[in-house]
Design a protein around this motif. Structure first.
Motif, PDB file in Angstrom:
ATOM      1  N   ASN A 464       0.849  -1.027  -0.006  1.00  0.00           N
ATOM      2  CA  ASN A 464       0.323   0.239  -0.069  1.00  0.00           C
ATOM      3  C   ASN A 464       0.284   1.382  -0.578  1.00  0.00           C
ATOM      4  O   ASN A 464       0.297   2.410  -1.010  1.00  0.00           O
ATOM      5  N   ALA A 468       1.040   4.319  -2.628  1.00  0.00           N
ATOM      6  CA  ALA A 468       0.878   5.829  -2.099  1.00  0.00           C
ATOM      7  C   ALA A 468       1.775   6.124  -2.893  1.00  0.00           C
ATOM      8  O   ALA A 468       1.631   7.605  -3.444  1.00  0.00           O
ATOM      9  N   ASP A 497       4.398   6.722   4.925  1.00  0.00           N
ATOM     10  CA  ASP A 497       5.213   6.835   3.263  1.00  0.00           C
ATOM     11  C   ASP A 497       4.821   8.304   3.349  1.00  0.00           C
ATOM     12  O   ASP A 497       4.042   9.292   4.206  1.00  0.00           O
ATOM     13  N   GLY A 501      -1.176  10.951   1.452  1.00  0.00           N
ATOM     14  CA  GLY A 501      -2.165  10.383   2.680  1.00  0.00           C
ATOM     15  C   GLY A 501      -3.492  10.341   2.555  1.00  0.00           C
ATOM     16  O   GLY A 501      -4.223   9.670   1.596  1.00  0.00           O
ATOM     17  N   LEU A 502      -4.209  10.128   3.355  1.00  0.00           N
ATOM     18  CA  LEU A 502      -5.578   9.454   3.853  1.00  0.00           C
ATOM     19  C   LEU A 502      -6.714  11.162   3.966  1.00  0.00           C
ATOM     20  O   LEU A 502      -6.622  11.601   4.943  1.00  0.00           O
ATOM     21  N   MET A 510     -11.269   2.322   5.476  1.00  0.00           N
ATOM     22  CA  MET A 510     -10.317   1.171   4.431  1.00  0.00           C
ATOM     23  C   MET A 510      -9.945  -0.078   5.151  1.00  0.00           C
ATOM     24  O   MET A 510      -8.965  -1.000   3.949  1.00  0.00           O
ATOM     25  N   PHE A 515     -13.328  -2.381   0.130  1.00  0.00           N
ATOM     26  CA  PHE A 515     -12.875  -0.926   0.147  1.00  0.00           C
ATOM     27  C   PHE A 515     -11.463  -0.449  -0.805  1.00  0.00           C
ATOM     28  O   PHE A 515     -10.702  -0.953  -0.684  1.00  0.00           O
ATOM     29  N   THR A 516     -12.033  -0.094  -1.950  1.00  0.00           N
ATOM     30  CA  THR A 516     -10.642   0.305  -2.771  1.00  0.00           C
ATOM     31  C   THR A 516     -10.667   1.171  -3.849  1.00  0.00           C
ATOM     32  O   THR A 516     -11.677   1.657  -3.900  1.00  0.00           O
ATOM     33  N   THR A 517      -9.711   2.465  -3.579  1.00  0.00           N
ATOM     34  CA  THR A 517      -9.386   3.252  -4.229  1.00  0.00           C
ATOM     35  C   THR A 517      -8.580   2.773  -5.733  1.00  0.00           C
ATOM     36  O   THR A 517      -8.444   3.820  -6.649  1.00  0.00           O
ATOM     37  N   LYS A 518      -8.725   1.211  -6.119  1.00  0.00           N
ATOM     38  CA  LYS A 518      -7.085   1.565  -7.242  1.00  0.00           C
ATOM     39  C   LYS A 518      -8.330   0.924  -8.303  1.00  0.00           C
ATOM     40  O   LYS A 518      -9.233   0.857  -7.868  1.00  0.00           O
ATOM     41  N   GLY A 523      -6.912  -3.113  -7.627  1.00  0.00           N
ATOM     42  CA  GLY A 523      -6.773  -3.624  -5.952  1.00  0.00           C
ATOM     43  C   GLY A 523      -8.368  -4.247  -5.208  1.00  0.00           C
ATOM     44  O   GLY A 523      -9.383  -3.827  -6.212  1.00  0.00           O
ATOM     45  N   THR A 524      -7.886  -5.619  -4.939  1.00  0.00           N
ATOM     46  CA  THR A 524      -9.127  -6.012  -4.443  1.00  0.00           C
ATOM     47  C   THR A 524      -9.674  -5.240  -3.401  1.00  0.00           C
ATOM     48  O   THR A 524     -10.833  -5.646  -2.729  1.00  0.00           O
ATOM     49  N   GLY A 525      -9.219  -4.325  -2.299  1.00  0.00           N
ATOM     50  CA  GLY A 525      -9.734  -4.003  -1.220  1.00  0.00           C
ATOM     51  C   GLY A 525      -9.992  -4.801   0.119  1.00  0.00           C
ATOM     52  O   GLY A 525     -10.595  -4.518   0.918  1.00  0.00           O
ATOM     53  N   LEU A 526      -8.684  -5.875   0.031  1.00  0.00           N
ATOM     54  CA  LEU A 526      -9.101  -7.249   1.372  1.00  0.00           C
ATOM     55  C   LEU A 526      -8.089  -6.924   1.938  1.00  0.00           C
ATOM     56  O   LEU A 526      -7.387  -7.226   2.930  1.00  0.00           O
ATOM     57  N   GLY A 527      -6.723  -6.291   1.378  1.00  0.00           N
ATOM     58  CA  GLY A 527      -5.334  -6.464   2.403  1.00  0.00           C
ATOM     59  C   GLY A 527      -5.447  -5.895   3.240  1.00  0.00           C
ATOM     60  O   GLY A 527      -5.395  -6.424   4.274  1.00  0.00           O
ATOM     61  N   LEU A 528      -5.825  -4.607   3.721  1.00  0.00           N
ATOM     62  CA  LEU A 528      -5.957  -4.208   5.187  1.00  0.00           C
ATOM     63  C   LEU A 528      -7.245  -4.374   5.561  1.00  0.00           C
ATOM     64  O   LEU A 528      -7.115  -5.097   6.843  1.00  0.00           O
TER      65      LEU A 528
HETATM   66  N1  LIG Z   1      -0.740   4.036   2.140  1.00  0.00           N
HETATM   67  C1  LIG Z   1      -1.617   4.794   2.037  1.00  0.00           C
HETATM   68  N2  LIG Z   1      -1.943   5.966   1.433  1.00  0.00           N
HETATM   69  C2  LIG Z   1      -2.989   6.439   1.119  1.00  0.00           C
HETATM   70  N3  LIG Z   1      -4.094   5.389   1.135  1.00  0.00           N
HETATM   71  C3  LIG Z   1      -4.425   4.572   1.570  1.00  0.00           C
HETATM   72  C4  LIG Z   1      -2.636   3.833   2.127  1.00  0.00           C
HETATM   73  N4  LIG Z   1      -3.573   2.172   2.376  1.00  0.00           N
HETATM   74  C5  LIG Z   1      -4.313   2.343   1.920  1.00  0.00           C
HETATM   75  N5  LIG Z   1      -4.683   3.275   1.641  1.00  0.00           N
HETATM   76  C6  LIG Z   1      -6.769   3.765   1.031  1.00  0.00           C
HETATM   77  O1  LIG Z   1      -6.869   2.012   1.898  1.00  0.00           O
HETATM   78  C7  LIG Z   1      -7.613   0.903   0.067  1.00  0.00           C
HETATM   79  C8  LIG Z   1      -8.395  -0.076   0.834  1.00  0.00           C
HETATM   80  O2  LIG Z   1      -6.314  -0.768   1.494  1.00  0.00           O
HETATM   81  P1  LIG Z   1      -6.163  -2.401   0.973  1.00  0.00           P
HETATM   82  O3  LIG Z   1      -5.145  -3.143   0.787  1.00  0.00           O
HETATM   83  O4  LIG Z   1      -7.476  -2.632   1.820  1.00  0.00           O
HETATM   84  O5  LIG Z   1      -6.883  -2.191  -0.504  1.00  0.00           O
HETATM   85  P2  LIG Z   1      -6.117  -2.255  -2.056  1.00  0.00           P
HETATM   86  O6  LIG Z   1      -4.779  -2.030  -1.137  1.00  0.00           O
HETATM   87  O7  LIG Z   1      -7.128  -1.250  -2.682  1.00  0.00           O
HETATM   88  O8  LIG Z   1      -6.576  -3.710  -2.962  1.00  0.00           O
HETATM   89  P3  LIG Z   1      -5.393  -5.095  -2.344  1.00  0.00           P
HETATM   90  O9  LIG Z   1      -6.352  -5.872  -1.847  1.00  0.00           O
HETATM   91  O10 LIG Z   1      -4.580  -5.360  -3.098  1.00  0.00           O
HETATM   92  O11 LIG Z   1      -4.399  -5.014  -0.965  1.00  0.00           O
HETATM   93  C9  LIG Z   1      -6.471   1.549  -0.512  1.00  0.00           C
HETATM   94  O12 LIG Z   1      -7.703   1.745  -1.962  1.00  0.00           O
HETATM   95  C10 LIG Z   1      -6.638   3.187  -0.721  1.00  0.00           C
HETATM   96  O13 LIG Z   1      -7.597   4.148  -0.747  1.00  0.00           O
END
Ligand SMILES: Nc1ncnc2c1ncn2[C@@H]1O[C@H](COP(=O)(O)OP(=O)(O)OP(=O)(O)O)[C@@H](O)[C@H]1O
Ligand SMILES: [Mg+2]
Length: 704
Positions: A464, A468, A497, A501-502, A510, A515-518, A523-528
């Motif tokens: 992430n 960013a 980083d 920012g957020l 997040m 939830f993803t802004t990608k 992005g699958t929005g599953l990472g976090l």
């Molecule tokens: N370091 C960061 N800076 C800015 N936005 C972030 C950061 N980390 C997460 N985000 C926001 O949170 C959202 C969700 O993150 P998350 O890791 O869950 O999913 P993702 O990165 O979009 O997809 P993936 O499942 O591939 O990780 C991101 O799409 C982004 O908008």
């Protein structure tokens, strides 16, 4: 029954008839005595006033009966009025729930009040049952006080009983006991019959109402028991009805949901669902829709069907299923299956690379240690050795990463995990022009956890952060700072980083699944979401903070293993040559190259190295010879059991002389020693590691 039709008009008719009678009397005045006339008039007047009284009372009863649909209330009123009309000492209403079933005293007044709610068997039905079976009013009187059987052994001197019959069905009886003045007469019978008719109709209505009410309650309960949300909407998409699951889904109660605009309530916009609702109204069956609601932060599956007959003006029923968790699980499953497939491939390749790398690194190191090689080519040799070691590290990291197994909680070194993960990602980070600064506080305590899950968290945070900073315009600095620090009884990992920012909105969402802004596909929005779950399962927290324009910082905080548990690994100092005098060494490996490397390394110091290609050979050799050190591949087996076990059976002390070489990362060198198993060396091992391990064994003084 004439009285049943009594109205004020009839009362007037009665009065007129009476007046006509008076005229006739007048004509025969002379033929009769005045006294008789007076007596007759008095009687007629009394009769009139009695009838009027009856009429008023009946009117009152009718009014009371029509004002209530509650069964208990209706029968209670009937018993009271019947007792009053017929001038009885007591009255009761008995109901027959169904044919052949015992009667129930549903209401009782006066002298019969004590029998309320009593059940009466049919063979003791008395006068009440007679009225029911004969379907007519029964009058009875007897000289002694216990002469008339009313019901269930209850007796009276006189009694009147009328059946309750409406719509051709007899549902019970009304009984009046002990007329104050003598026995009940025909007048009483007529009156009771009228009361009974009214009552039966009112009872039938109350029963019907009860039936409808219960049916409605049953349907409502069913509607509410369904775990899917259901809503009935009208032509303007307004909710007319909803079940509790639906109300729960939109975070409200059923009453306040009614009237709201359905797409607005679910998705915060009015145009959503237009196609689905339209298709349903057109009578078609549109396929179910899966959509993420940003308002509710849930993933919903929606289906709609037309309502053929209008229900509360509703035209469409919408079924809403919350499939957030299900989808997250499915996605996780797909991801882990994908990872498992990649893992199998990677570990297969890595295993194959291990032995060649061991020999390149080991032999080049061996050559480097030869003092005679002073040629300029020596520098090339150094590069070969360095690169082989680097390749070895990559292979180890791949094996560590590819491993997917059951979750194992044990003390792990978070700093080590971070270091390895950064290394694993260093190529990608460089590609994105991101500079990584890793700072690990010295002497960090370990944390209790699953190494691979924690690695996944670190990987997600780094990815992430990398993403960013990669979105920044070219001239802005792209930096990622990774720090592991001690924080009281906890260990914290911060990934900061210099990205955009957020926003408050992103920060709020997040951690929710999907939830993803990608852009789609990136992005699958599953990472976090997954990382958050892992942090929680470890008794830790995962939080985010951000200064606008100043990048984002994600913090993973985990409880430290209490002191006394192992600290960060202190790698055994490489002993130069711990060997005093020639030693005997046995190498067990099916790859001759391993034998060659070990022989080159130890042969230099005058030690003798034997080789066995399998466990059985090794066991045979160990039986005959005495070895100071046995280096055996983890998979070597003899007689169906691991070689280590076979050797321990042969001579327990051999356990101390054994080093297991392995490509598996399931158990680390450190963990192995901590659990008291034989020492382990991970392939590809280098010269120093091997020497250190040998020195540790020989230094302990054990020698055969
Ligand atoms: N370091 C960061 N800076 C800015 N936005 C972030 C950061 N980390 C997460 N985000 C926001 O949170 C959202 C969700 O993150 P998350 O890791 O869950 O999913 P993702 O990165 O979009 O997809 P993936 O499942 O591939 O990780 C991101 O799409 C982004 O908008
Ligand atoms: Mg991510």
């Amino acid at each position: 029954v004439p009285v049943a039709l009594a109205t004020p008009a009839l009362v007037a008719l009665g009065a007129a008839a009476l007046a006509a009678g008076a005229v006739a009397l007048d004509r025969r005045r002379r033929a009769r005595s005045l006294a008789a006339v007076v007596a007759e008039r008095d009687r007629a007047a009394t009769e009139l006033s009695r009838r009027l009284g009856e009429l008023y009372s009946l009117q009152e009863l009718t009014h009371v009966l029509s004002s209530s649909l509650r069964l208990e209330h209706v029968v209670g009123e009937v018993a009271r009025y019947a007792m009053r009309f017929l001038d009885g000492a007591g009255a009761a209403v008995l109901l027959a729930p169904e044919e052949g079933a015992p009667l129930r005293v549903a209401a009782a007044e006066g002298t019969l009040a004590a029998h309320r709610n009593v059940t009466v068997e049919l063979d003791r039905g008395g006068l009440a049952l007679e009225a029911i079976t004969r379907e007519r009013v029964e009058l009875r009187a007897a000289p002694d006080p216990a002469g008339v059987q009313l019901f269930g052994g209850v007796c009276a001197r006189s009694a009147a009983a009328a059946p309750l019959k409406a719509h051709g069905v007899t549902t019970g009886a009304v009984v009046v006991a002990d007329r104050a003045t003598g026995a009940f007469g025909m007048e009483d019978a007529r009156l009771l019959s009228t009361v009974a008719t009214h009552t039966a109709v009112a009872l039938a209505n109350a029963r019907l109402f009860d039936l409808v009410r219960r049916g409605k309650e049953q349907w409502e309960a069913t509607f509410d028991a369904i775990s899917e949300g259901m809503a009935l909407v009208d032509d303007a998409d307004a909710i007319r009805r909803a079940n509790s699951a639906f109300a729960g889904l939109v975070g409200s109660d059923v009453a306040s949901v009614v009237g709201r605009h359905l797409p607005q309530a679910l998705f915060g916009e009015r145009r959503a669902l237009a196609d689905l609702l339209e298709a349903a109204r057109a009578g078609g069956h549109a396929p179910a829709l899966v959509r993420r609601s940003d308002t509710l932060r849930r993933v919903l599956r929606l289906a709609a069907a037309p309502v053929t007959r209008a229900v509360d003006e509703a035209s469409v029923v919408v079924v809403v299923e919350d499939i957030t968790e299900q989808q997250a699980l499915e996605a996780q499953l797909i991801q882990s299956e994908k990872m498992a497939a990649v893992g199998t491939l990677v570990s297969g390749v890595a295993h194959e690379l291990n032995n060649p790398l061991t020999s390149i690194a080991g032999l080049s190191e061996f050559l480097l240690e030869q003092p005679r090689d002073a040629a300029p080519e020596r520098e090339h040799l150094r590069v070969i050795n360095e690169q082989a070691e680097r390749a070895g590290r990559i292979v180890r990291d791949l094996l560590t990463f590819a491993r997917k197994g059951p979750v194992e909680f044990q003390p792990v070194d978070l700093a080590d995990i971070v270091q390895r993960t950064v290394q694993l990602m260093s190529y990608d980070l460089r590609q994105q022009g991101a500079a990584v600064d890793v700072s690990l506080a010295p002497g960090l305590p370990w944390v209790h956890g699953d190494r691979y899950q924690l690695q996944q968290v670190v990987l997600n945070l780094l990815t992430n952060a990398m993403h960013a900073v990669s979105t920044l315009p070219g001239d802005l600095p792209r930096r990622v700072r990774v720090a592991v620090t001690r924080d009281g009884p906890r260990v914290s990992l911060e990934v900061a980083d210099t990205g955009p920012g957020l926003t408050a909105d992103v920060q709020a969402q997040m951690f929710s699944p999907f939830f993803t802004t990608k852009p789609p596909g990136e992005g699958t929005g599953l990472g976090l979401f997954v990382s958050y779950g892992i942090a929680t399962a470890h008794g830790g927290t995962l939080t985010a903070r951000s200064q606008p324009g100043d990048g984002a910082t994600l913090v993973l905080s985990l409880p430290a293993v209490p002191s006394g548990a192992p600290e960060s690994p202190t790698h055994a100092a490489a002993a130069t040559s711990a060997a005093r005098g020639p030693r005997r060494i046995l190498v067990v490996d099916d790859d001759p190259i391993v034998h060659r490397v070990v022989a080159a390394l130890f042969g230099r110091d005058g030690h003798r190295v034997d080789a066995a290609v399998n466990g059985a050979d090794a066991l045979g050799l160990a039986e005959r010879e005495r070895y100071d050190l046995i280096i055996a591949d983890r998979h070597a087996a003899a007689g169906g059991e691991p070689l280590a076990a076979a050797l321990a059976r042969l001579r327990p002390e051999l356990h101390e002389q054994l080093i297991i070489s392995t490509s598996d990362v399931r158990r680390d060198t450190d963990e192995q020693t901590a659990t008291g198993g034989p020492r382990t060396l991970r392939k590809p091992f280098d010269l120093k590691e091997l020497q250190a391990a040998a020195a540790a064994i020989w230094g302990s003084g054990a020698s055969l």
